[in-house]
Design an enzyme around this catalytic site. Sequence first.
Site, PDB file in Angstrom:
ATOM      1  N   GLN A 137       0.866  -1.239  -0.153  1.00 44.97           N
ATOM      2  CA  GLN A 137      -0.093  -0.083   0.120  1.00 44.97           C
ATOM      3  C   GLN A 137       0.915   1.172   0.071  1.00 44.97           C
ATOM      4  O   GLN A 137       1.679   1.333   0.802  1.00 44.97           O
ATOM      5  CB  GLN A 137      -0.960   0.055   1.222  1.00 44.97           C
ATOM      6  CG  GLN A 137      -2.002   1.196   1.237  1.00 44.97           C
ATOM      7  CD  GLN A 137      -2.590   1.395   2.238  1.00 44.97           C
ATOM      8  OE1 GLN A 137      -2.250   1.723   3.190  1.00 44.97           O
ATOM      9  NE2 GLN A 137      -3.987   1.043   2.344  1.00 44.97           N
ATOM     10  N   CYS A 163      -6.640   7.132   5.096  1.00 48.55           N
ATOM     11  CA  CYS A 163      -5.925   7.472   6.244  1.00 48.55           C
ATOM     12  C   CYS A 163      -6.725   9.078   6.865  1.00 48.55           C
ATOM     13  O   CYS A 163      -6.617   9.922   6.128  1.00 48.55           O
ATOM     14  CB  CYS A 163      -4.361   7.685   6.191  1.00 48.55           C
ATOM     15  SG  CYS A 163      -3.503   8.096   7.609  1.00 48.55           S
ATOM     16  N   GLY A 212     -13.919  -2.573   9.747  1.00 42.69           N
ATOM     17  CA  GLY A 212     -14.545  -1.924  10.877  1.00 42.69           C
ATOM     18  C   GLY A 212     -15.477  -2.692  11.815  1.00 42.69           C
ATOM     19  O   GLY A 212     -16.050  -3.505  11.283  1.00 42.69           O
ATOM     20  N   ASN A 213     -15.102  -2.688  13.046  1.00 41.74           N
ATOM     21  CA  ASN A 213     -15.921  -3.618  14.048  1.00 41.74           C
ATOM     22  C   ASN A 213     -15.601  -4.936  14.404  1.00 41.74           C
ATOM     23  O   ASN A 213     -16.279  -5.646  14.691  1.00 41.74           O
ATOM     24  CB  ASN A 213     -17.475  -3.488  13.712  1.00 41.74           C
ATOM     25  CG  ASN A 213     -18.318  -2.133  13.851  1.00 41.74           C
ATOM     26  OD1 ASN A 213     -17.623  -0.929  14.250  1.00 41.74           O
ATOM     27  ND2 ASN A 213     -19.522  -2.006  13.488  1.00 41.74           N
ATOM     28  N   GLU A 227      -7.044  -2.928  14.083  1.00 40.65           N
ATOM     29  CA  GLU A 227      -6.633  -2.680  15.624  1.00 40.65           C
ATOM     30  C   GLU A 227      -6.944  -4.060  16.294  1.00 40.65           C
ATOM     31  O   GLU A 227      -6.089  -4.511  17.090  1.00 40.65           O
ATOM     32  CB  GLU A 227      -7.509  -1.623  16.171  1.00 40.65           C
ATOM     33  CG  GLU A 227      -6.984  -1.414  17.607  1.00 40.65           C
ATOM     34  CD  GLU A 227      -7.714  -0.149  18.231  1.00 40.65           C
ATOM     35  OE1 GLU A 227      -9.052  -0.142  18.450  1.00 40.65           O
ATOM     36  OE2 GLU A 227      -7.172   0.799  18.264  1.00 40.65           O
TER      37      GLU A 227
END
Length: 529
Positions: free
Chosen positions: A128, A157, A260-261, A284
Amino acid sequence: MARKPSSEESAGRAGVDLPPLKRRKLAGREFYESLGSPRMILAPMVDQSEFAWRMLTRSFMKPEESQQLLAYTPMIHARMFTERQRFRDQNFQPVKDGLEDTSTKLECQMPSAYLDGNPQLDRPLFVQFCANNPEELLAAARHVQPFCDAVDLNLGCPQGIAKRGNYGAFLQEDWNLVHDLIRKLHDNLDVPVTAKIRILETKEKTLDYAKTILSAGASIITVHGRLREQKGHKTGLADWKVLRYLRESLPPDTVIFANGNILQHTDIQRCLDATGADAVMSAEGNLYDPAIFAQPPALGQEGREYWRGRNGKGGYRMDAVFRRYLDIIYKHVLEQEPPARQPLFILGDVAGETQSTPFSTAEVTLEEDDAHPPKKKQRRQKPEEKSTSPNLVAMQAHLFHLLRSLVTRHTHIRDRLAKCRVGDMKAFEEVLLMTEAVTRTGLLECEDDHAKYDEPEDNGEAAGDDGATVIESSAAAVKACKRPWWVCQPHVRPLPKEALEKGSIQLSKKEKRRLEEEKEVQKEELVAG
């Protein structure tokens, strides 16, 4: 006779005379299927998804599942990567020159596969870049295309540095430039181009943006279900409904990755079901639990690395993951054998003094060392040379993520880890020994009081990045995914409304006015209803 390219030219690091790739360029779903249609994606993370961490993440998966995980490199700045050889060497290490040929005792003239993109270890792999200049992006991509499966453009970002540099999510106001960046790669690279975005203000605008990116030539689009403003204390929940809308509105053969999530393994399938995406990306969640993509071992097959409570909940022990990580660093980065270590402690070892004595001695000695000031400061022996390897530079940050709940409780380990320097493996080994000692203590405490760990108490940590169950409070989210402090577990962030109540964030006048207007609309709707 044609000139034989030098090793640097063959490696694609000089930017000229790149060896042609002997493969037909695929695109879209045909390209995705050629990779094995991976369903799990290790996200690109700045300075945090380097080779060693990718290897650690892959190590928890069975060999037959290897193609189910696609990994991204950390985000790389295209202009700096193009202009500076040193920057390239510090951020992408696909080959190693000058290896000795033991059979002939001669130095090899051609480079051999080393770390990034190693066809035996590190595929499938996307590299990336962030960029705002098509020519610079293409020049950077040409360096890496022999060693990856695709080149990805970062359009997601949200950090201040991206705003200052005019890249990432701050390009979403200039759709023409975004189109030109992707088209430049699509027309000139031998590998496909992909892109990662965030959702926009409305689902309709997000759809138009996605169509622009796909029409420019992107083979895969990754969609992070948060707005650009959702970061830090304002992170909140990713909106999976927008991802479902994109899935239903774009052509059926469009390849979409959802982001996400994702905090624990069970969230992956929930996300696939809720969004209809082809694959799920974790960032994360993976930092705090690198085994997040792996199925847990079968009941009774936990071994010494995995802990499972009486309630069925479990996870990989931090000391076990720590060991794996260091062993990967030794073997692949430092190219040496890891030190000999005793087997990890399990409850069946309690009766054997050979297992218990070294751990208890280490625990007492190391804790006392930090509990009292030294009589005389000793000058620490510095490593012979400060390493710039991305795999060594990232170690301390990775271990703070991995050990978060453990070092919060055992601050002497936190303090010792904070003193570790890049490349000082002896210091990291000391932290590992301390981690093993307190993990042993935790296991014994659990044996004495199972109820305490089968239903962990809410320690007040807030939640927000909470996974597919859409839990609307921090206490509920922590309870849903928290594990004992010595087991790898997600770190859940506060929801914005909770952070606001606690004073962690302050609303601007514009935001306060918007909230008041929303409340007025809600009141009117209630009266009308």
